[in-house]
Design an enzyme around this catalytic site. Sequence first.
Site, PDB file in Angstrom:
ATOM      1  N   ARG A 151       0.831  -1.215   0.000  1.00 20.45           N
ATOM      2  CA  ARG A 151       0.000   0.000   0.000  1.00 20.45           C
ATOM      3  C   ARG A 151       0.866   1.266   0.000  1.00 20.45           C
ATOM      4  O   ARG A 151       0.608   2.185  -0.789  1.00 20.45           O
ATOM      5  CB  ARG A 151      -0.954  -0.017   1.198  1.00 20.45           C
ATOM      6  CG  ARG A 151      -2.091  -1.016   1.067  1.00 20.45           C
ATOM      7  CD  ARG A 151      -2.972  -1.033   2.307  1.00 20.45           C
ATOM      8  NE  ARG A 151      -2.218  -1.427   3.489  1.00 20.45           N
ATOM      9  CZ  ARG A 151      -2.678  -1.332   4.733  1.00 20.45           C
ATOM     10  NH1 ARG A 151      -3.880  -0.823   4.961  1.00 20.45           N
ATOM     11  NH2 ARG A 151      -1.941  -1.728   5.747  1.00 20.45           N
ATOM     12  N   ASN A 200      -6.336  -2.557   1.769  1.00 21.29           N
ATOM     13  CA  ASN A 200      -6.325  -4.014   1.880  1.00 21.29           C
ATOM     14  C   ASN A 200      -7.747  -4.539   1.958  1.00 21.29           C
ATOM     15  O   ASN A 200      -8.635  -3.877   2.515  1.00 21.29           O
ATOM     16  CB  ASN A 200      -5.600  -4.462   3.163  1.00 21.29           C
ATOM     17  CG  ASN A 200      -4.098  -4.389   3.059  1.00 21.29           C
ATOM     18  OD1 ASN A 200      -3.540  -4.339   1.967  1.00 21.29           O
ATOM     19  ND2 ASN A 200      -3.419  -4.390   4.192  1.00 21.29           N
TER      20      ASN A 200
END
Length: 762
Positions: A18, A36
Amino acid sequence: MRRVEVRVEGVVQGVGFRPFVYGLATGLGLAGVVGNDADGVFAEVEGPRGLVAEFLAALRRDAPPLARIERVRVVEGEPRGDRGFAIVRSDGSGARRALVSPDTATCGDCLRELADPGNRRFGYAFINCTNCGPRFTIVRGVPYDRALTTMAGFAMCEACASEYHDPADRRFHAQPTCCPDCGPRPRLASGRGEDLPGDPIAGCAALLMDGRVVAVKGLGGYHLAVLASDETAAADLRRRKHREDKPFAVMVAGLDQARSLCEVGDLAATLLTGAGRPIVLLPRAGDGPVAAPVAPGNRHLGLMLPYTPLHHLLLAATGAPIVLTSGNVSDEPIAYEDADAFARLAGIADAFLTHDRPIHIRTDDSVVRPFGGGGSVLRRSRGHVPAPVTLAWAVPRPVLACGAELKNTFCLAKDTRAFVSHHIGDLENYETLRSFTHGIEHFSRLFGIVPEVVAHDLHPEYLSTKHAVELDGVDLVGVQHHHAHIASCLADNGEPGPVIGVAFDGLGYGTDGTIWGGEFLLAGLASFERAGHLVPVPMPGGTAAIRQPWRMAAAYLDAAYDGRPPEGLDVARRNEERWKDVLSLARGGVGSPLTSSAGRLFDAVSALIGPRDTITYEGQAAIELEQRADPAERGAYAASVTAGGIRGADLVRAAADDLLAGVAPEVIAARFHNGVAAVIVRRCAELRDACGLSTAALSGGVFQNLLLLGRTVDGLRTAGFRVLTHRRVPPNDGGISLGQAVVAGARDVTSRRPSRATRRAT
């Protein structure tokens, strides 16, 4: 302008993916979000068409070092005129496909901070970042967020929180982020659990240098440590642990220290320094400072480098290699819960170097040997697990494969992913069985796999088989042991077969109810045909013949000389009190089941050339036979092939004749290895002529023997064969569960799914 929805699957949680996406998007001036979820990582990206294309290209090309991308899906959307880019809250709903990273050795950046007196994490035993540190052993669930790890109980301080939320920082969204002010702390305790004063790591080093045994808490459980050069301490550890001969692993500070003990080539150095940091089995280099009780009578050492900051600090404090062996009494699983460790190891360890970060699941160290262009995996555990073995085909329904009795692993398979578990151990006691069942529950929950098909070994008395047949609401599939070995090799190489499979191991339950172990199979995934085997010989006394290889020498010599073994052999003289009784057992068949086991053949020759009459751990006699062989010797014993199979007794007779003629044991051992390799090549060539198959697959614990494996592979390739060997899972019984899973999946494709009762009967 262009807007895309992107989904990335694979090992993309807990590896800085990320933050990577955030940095990539903001660097290109793109808008959108990343987060996520139960599948992996999702992102929505909007901006000029050329820059979005550049983003998508870089997504795979420049991914973080620990990421393993399986698939990227891109769906076009309508631009909305968004501004800015953000990391959004994780979404844990839906079916789980997200993968979890294995635990990873401390990275170079963290090691530099660890050694920097000006850094606030100087000397901190739990330093980590997005590129390293604990993963699998601390994860309780997915998506991989701090709240679902064993770090949940450690609230980040202001400084750590600032790093965690800073997109420019290496610890941006690194879930185990911590420091001395807010993270786990080491503790040194006496064997009774009382705190000992002073710095825990310096105190531990002082105890080791004073000859004490210390239990050290690592990533996946406790180890037992002594100074590797201390004869008395190593002998004490061996006595207390009830481990008579099996070698201990040795941890060294770096490659220079490793080279002072062993022969470390380029491949070995690559294996030692890889992110997984396995134990690497290497030939000794002269007389390094390692006490004899560390690896008695063994020409190899198992070396590993530090893989946690605590290990680095401890090795620096001792300034010398240390033994680091599993924290257990022999045959028990490694201790990983603090209370259990103090209870079980109190009689072994003089002190405990522990800490307050819980371990969620125990995980032993992985073990490899350099071979060819890579490593031959002998135990697949920490550093490898839980990365799946990606299959070249999909299983139709979710499968649980329960594995074998020894070196047990289980496997959960769904679609094209096969999750082979960490090393469980030998299913011979309650503690190991509990570890087995707990592991299955954890993997099932972690990866969202509810099995509909359960595969198991044919042996009815294996605890893994009994576990399978007690499960309700599933279809049962019994898989013959050696077929599972070959299927495991096929899956390991992404091959469906059919092949000529050579499955050489210790023991496996055959379809005829006898004990197999030296098998030639014409095998695909769904089925196999037994196409050859070693001529069966008696195992005098049954399992006693496994623990006492001289019994197999007696049985083979009796077969080799038609009931009239020659006099003057040392193996008979050493065991003269029982020799005649054992021969009577073998000839009468009472308590002496027949076996075609290749492992028992190696045992017989090892005992013949001596002096290995009894063993204290599995495979000891064969290991010593391999190490004794002269690699320069190219002579080979011959074995005849009869209607009953390949006569291993011919190899034993040739070895005995040479021994009586005064030939050196090192030459005999080499000629035996070369003879086994030659007969494998010969039989494979005969089968190729008969059936047209020109690919051979080698599997089974005997092929952990790299001298045999190398000679066999070379011979087969010279004869024009394409050869498959194991690359990702062990050739021993640790790979059986993968083979069971793919066999069950293949049969599920071809069958009409009979009832549970029918499936159990077959």
